[in-house]
Write an enzyme that holds these catalytic residues in place. Sequence first.
Site, PDB file in Angstrom:
ATOM      1  N   HIS A 126       0.821  -1.228   0.000  1.00 37.42           N
ATOM      2  CA  HIS A 126       0.000   0.000   0.000  1.00 37.42           C
ATOM      3  C   HIS A 126       0.853   1.276   0.000  1.00 37.42           C
ATOM      4  O   HIS A 126       0.320   2.367  -0.240  1.00 37.42           O
ATOM      5  CB  HIS A 126      -0.906   0.057   1.237  1.00 37.42           C
ATOM      6  N   ASP A 163      -2.855 -10.803  -1.888  1.00 37.40           N
ATOM      7  CA  ASP A 163      -3.403 -10.212  -0.663  1.00 37.40           C
ATOM      8  C   ASP A 163      -4.866  -9.831  -0.931  1.00 37.40           C
ATOM      9  O   ASP A 163      -5.218  -9.450  -2.046  1.00 37.40           O
ATOM     10  CB  ASP A 163      -2.575  -8.962  -0.327  1.00 37.40           C
ATOM     11  N   HIS A 165      -6.437  -7.284  -0.074  1.00 37.62           N
ATOM     12  CA  HIS A 165      -6.554  -5.845  -0.364  1.00 37.62           C
ATOM     13  C   HIS A 165      -5.807  -5.510  -1.654  1.00 37.62           C
ATOM     14  O   HIS A 165      -4.757  -6.093  -1.931  1.00 37.62           O
ATOM     15  CB  HIS A 165      -5.969  -5.027   0.802  1.00 37.62           C
ATOM     16  N   ASP A 250      -4.500 -12.558   4.017  1.00 37.72           N
ATOM     17  CA  ASP A 250      -5.695 -12.079   4.714  1.00 37.72           C
ATOM     18  C   ASP A 250      -6.983 -12.382   3.960  1.00 37.72           C
ATOM     19  O   ASP A 250      -8.041 -11.868   4.305  1.00 37.72           O
ATOM     20  CB  ASP A 250      -5.578 -10.575   5.021  1.00 37.72           C
TER      21      ASP A 250
END
Length: 345
Positions: A126, A163, A165, A250
């Site tokens: 990120h 991931d 996200h 995740d």
Amino acid sequence: MPTRLAIVRDPRFLLHKTGLTHPESVQRLEAVHHMLDRRFPGRLPRLSPTLAAMEQLQLAHQRPYLLRVLATAGMARGALAEDTPCRGSSYLAAWLAAGGCLAGLERLAAGELDVCLALVRPPGHHALAGSTNGFCILNNLAVAARWAVEGLGYERVLIVDWDVHHGNGLQEILYRDRSVLYFSSHYMGTFPGTGAWDQVGQGPGRGYNLNLELPMQISDQEMVSLYAEVLGRVMRRFRPQLILVAAGFDAIRGDPLGRLRLSPRVFGRLTALLREMGRAHGSPPWLLALEGGYDPEGLAESVGEVVEALFAEPPEAGEPPPASELVASLVQKARAAHAGLGVWV
Ligand SMILES: [Zn+2]
């Protein structure tokens, strides 16, 4: 030939103390270390991370931002973003996380290793060019990808981000870059909100940013089929010389920050699939870097599945299982967004 595998593991990644109630806490890596010692004692050679150099970091980050992070050195308590607390040694862990990925990359590029698993924190995908974002300080894999191209002479680098996200930092930094193809599968109804099908890259990078929006109900089998279909196409058409995996864990059921319901075993299956596809396309070396995963036990179990799949005898390539309607519709969406571009020319 058995896979030549090494891990980047160092106690200094625990120096980035966010507090035990923070999702990105030291407990995550401690759980992974504990699992490795129990399941793979003495089987994983270690690489020591070194500090990333400013010239390497500046391939992905703005210099004033890097100086701002360095200015936190020695602070008793601070924050680089609302959701990212830091202490006096956080900058050191961040520099070593990027440097650990680079150390692995150098060994892969020298032909000394086939796979490197960089168990680093803070995570990276990120982090934006000029700011901390989503617990990420330096964008470890954006730095590695840019260094692979600028410093090591690779022409085609593939990043696979599983991931849950979207890696908004990877996308932002590499959006105009056609030498690095960013492939991400993620759930859109959560942080950070980017990663739509139609975000396909810009300028020379148009067609080299591939987002897959996953529905909440996707199963392990469907995830593997989806990767076989879309990533299979990427492997055939892009022919990567190096694969970087943004390995976040995740997307499993029970993760406090994810919404999907995959099982830890899916990561072993995706790893086996990547190995199989790699073997069919010149066996490019790969580097996996730890990203998210906020249920420490589920995270450790998922990493264990990956390591197990790296050690296992690779399965013979077989017929892929028939794709479900859901997978067919996701492939169709990717194809529609990328028609005439990149790997769908
Ligand atoms: Zn994540």
